[in-house]
Design a protein around this motif. Structure first.
Motif, PDB file in Angstrom:
ATOM      1  N   GLY A 197       0.821  -1.209   0.000  1.00 22.41           N
ATOM      2  CA  GLY A 197       0.000   0.000   0.000  1.00 22.41           C
ATOM      3  C   GLY A 197       0.854   1.257   0.000  1.00 22.41           C
ATOM      4  N   LYS A 198       1.930   1.239   0.762  1.00 24.94           N
ATOM      5  CA  LYS A 198       2.839   2.395   0.806  1.00 24.94           C
ATOM      6  C   LYS A 198       3.554   2.566  -0.535  1.00 24.94           C
ATOM      7  CE  LYS A 198       3.603   2.095   5.794  1.00 24.94           C
ATOM      8  NZ  LYS A 198       4.593   1.890   6.878  1.00 24.94           N
ATOM      9  N   VAL A 199       3.944   1.445  -1.121  1.00 20.88           N
ATOM     10  CA  VAL A 199       4.590   1.497  -2.434  1.00 20.88           C
ATOM     11  C   VAL A 199       3.636   2.113  -3.458  1.00 20.88           C
ATOM     12  CG1 VAL A 199       5.411   0.081  -4.366  1.00 20.88           C
ATOM     13  CG2 VAL A 199       6.178  -0.413  -2.033  1.00 20.88           C
ATOM     14  N   ASN A 200       2.368   1.692  -3.420  1.00 20.24           N
ATOM     15  CA  ASN A 200       1.376   2.185  -4.381  1.00 20.24           C
ATOM     16  C   ASN A 200       1.156   3.689  -4.259  1.00 20.24           C
ATOM     17  OD1 ASN A 200       1.077  -0.481  -5.162  1.00 20.24           O
ATOM     18  ND2 ASN A 200      -0.835  -0.801  -4.034  1.00 20.24           N
ATOM     19  N   ARG A 201       1.278   4.218  -3.040  1.00 17.62           N
ATOM     20  CA  ARG A 201       1.047   5.656  -2.813  1.00 17.62           C
ATOM     21  C   ARG A 201       2.288   6.498  -3.069  1.00 17.62           C
ATOM     22  NH1 ARG A 201      -1.450   3.329   1.641  1.00 17.62           N
ATOM     23  NH2 ARG A 201       0.201   4.012   3.069  1.00 17.62           N
ATOM     24  N   SER A 202       3.425   5.870  -3.261  1.00 14.98           N
ATOM     25  CA  SER A 202       4.689   6.613  -3.350  1.00 14.98           C
ATOM     26  C   SER A 202       4.952   7.137  -4.761  1.00 14.98           C
ATOM     27  CB  SER A 202       5.851   5.707  -2.926  1.00 14.98           C
ATOM     28  OG  SER A 202       6.054   4.690  -3.896  1.00 14.98           O
ATOM     29  N   ASP A 203       5.802   8.132  -4.822  1.00 15.10           N
ATOM     30  CA  ASP A 203       6.259   8.665  -6.107  1.00 15.10           C
ATOM     31  C   ASP A 203       7.682   8.226  -6.420  1.00 15.10           C
ATOM     32  OD1 ASP A 203       3.979  10.407  -6.870  1.00 15.10           O
ATOM     33  OD2 ASP A 203       4.457  11.358  -4.954  1.00 15.10           O
ATOM     34  N   HIS A 204       8.434   7.914  -5.401  1.00 15.35           N
ATOM     35  CA  HIS A 204       9.834   7.513  -5.599  1.00 15.35           C
ATOM     36  C   HIS A 204      10.212   6.605  -4.431  1.00 15.35           C
ATOM     37  CE1 HIS A 204      13.738   8.711  -7.682  1.00 15.35           C
ATOM     38  NE2 HIS A 204      14.096   7.798  -6.793  1.00 15.35           N
ATOM     39  N   ILE A 205      10.893   5.522  -4.718  1.00 12.10           N
ATOM     40  CA  ILE A 205      11.250   4.544  -3.683  1.00 12.10           C
ATOM     41  C   ILE A 205      12.765   4.456  -3.586  1.00 12.10           C
ATOM     42  CG2 ILE A 205      10.989   2.165  -2.896  1.00 12.10           C
ATOM     43  CD1 ILE A 205       8.514   2.088  -4.852  1.00 12.10           C
ATOM     44  N   GLU A 246       5.954   0.913 -12.740  1.00 11.66           N
ATOM     45  CA  GLU A 246       6.889   1.886 -13.324  1.00 11.66           C
ATOM     46  C   GLU A 246       7.387   2.905 -12.295  1.00 11.66           C
ATOM     47  OE1 GLU A 246       7.953   1.480 -16.439  1.00 11.66           O
ATOM     48  OE2 GLU A 246       6.691  -0.313 -16.460  1.00 11.66           O
ATOM     49  N   LYS A 247       7.285   2.560 -11.025  1.00  9.97           N
ATOM     50  CA  LYS A 247       7.739   3.481  -9.980  1.00  9.97           C
ATOM     51  C   LYS A 247       9.222   3.804 -10.136  1.00  9.97           C
ATOM     52  CE  LYS A 247       3.896   3.489  -7.443  1.00  9.97           C
ATOM     53  NZ  LYS A 247       3.145   4.704  -7.087  1.00  9.97           N
TER      54      LYS A 247
END
Length: 246
Positions: free
Chosen positions: A21-29, A48-49
């Motif tokens: 869920g956090k990955v899905n909401r992020s713009d850059h990891i 495509e993050k």
């Protein structure tokens, strides 16, 4: 979390659900090593993050170097290890290795008030290595500096590390390091390190003996590896990402 709780399937599934869920909401990891990035991709969907690897830095407190309280127990050249005593740190083989290195002592620093710490203490007693293996518990920053500075080599047979900061700290003092060829450690330890290719105590002892006699890497070359990891570079890398996202 996943690797240490393989038997707790429910907890792992809940953890991955929250993390996805956090990955899905992020713009850059951002990851702290290429190993951790590759490992995460086995369990999470990034699509495509945008991703980056930004290493941790290494720094020491301004505390003055301090001779440890157990200095009088050190009557031989010694190897050093520091960590919280957990199964993933793989210390039982390191303790048993000392049977084959009678001319050396081993100092293991860090929180040993753990279940695994009790196993390590018990093994030291069973093998009659109380004089050779010193389990000193947590140490002050000044004492840690002294231990890094005065050890013959830093030994780190860990099985699971996302980064492996103690290896970089040892290199900052120009110390030889012998580490597991596992997870992030080869990436962080670099070319100026020695490796435990297996964890058979006698073979490990042979690797340590060879490393201590080897002069392939100079003091400056070993220190140079630690220069790859600075908080200034870390901060600069994060700032660049923040500006791109703003």
């Amino acid at each position: 979390f996943i690797h240490q709780r393989k038997q707790q399937k429910g907890r792992v599934e809940n953890y991955l659900k929250l993390l996805q869920g956090k990955v899905n909401r992020s713009d850059h990891i951002v990851f702290i090593s290429n190993y951790s990035k590759d490992d995460a991709k086995k369990y999470l969907v990034f699509d495509e993050k945008k991703t980056s690897v930004i290493y941790n830095g290494v720094s020491f407190s301004k505390d003055l170097e301090k001779v440890p309280w157990f200095k009088n127990k050190l009557h031989k050249k010694f190897l050093f290890n520091i960590n919280k005593l957990l199964p993933k740190k793989n210390l039982l083989c390191l303790v048993e290795m000392m049977k084959y290195l009678p001319g050396l002592q081993l100092v293991i620093a860090g929180d040993n008030e753990t279940t695994y710490g009790e196993e390590v203490k018990e093994l030291v007693t069973t093998l009659n290595l109380e004089e050779q293996v010193i389990l000193c518990g947590r140490v002050l920053e000044g004492e840690k500096k002294w231990l890094y500075k005065n050890c013959e080599a830093f030994c780190f047979p860990s099985l699971l590390e996302g980064f492996g900061l103690p290896v970089v700290e040892a290199h900052a003092y120009g110390k030889k390091t012998i580490v597991s060829r596992a997870t992030s450690l080869p990436e962080v330890a670099g070319e100026c390190s020695y490796f435990f290719e297996c964890h058979d105590p006698q073979i490990m002892a042979n690797v340590v003996s060879t490393a201590l006699l080897d002069d392939s890497f100079t003091f400056d070359e070993i220190m140079k590896n630690s220069e790859r990891f600075s908080w200034a570079m870390t901060a600069s890398s994060y700032e660049k990402i923040y500006r791109e996202l703003s």
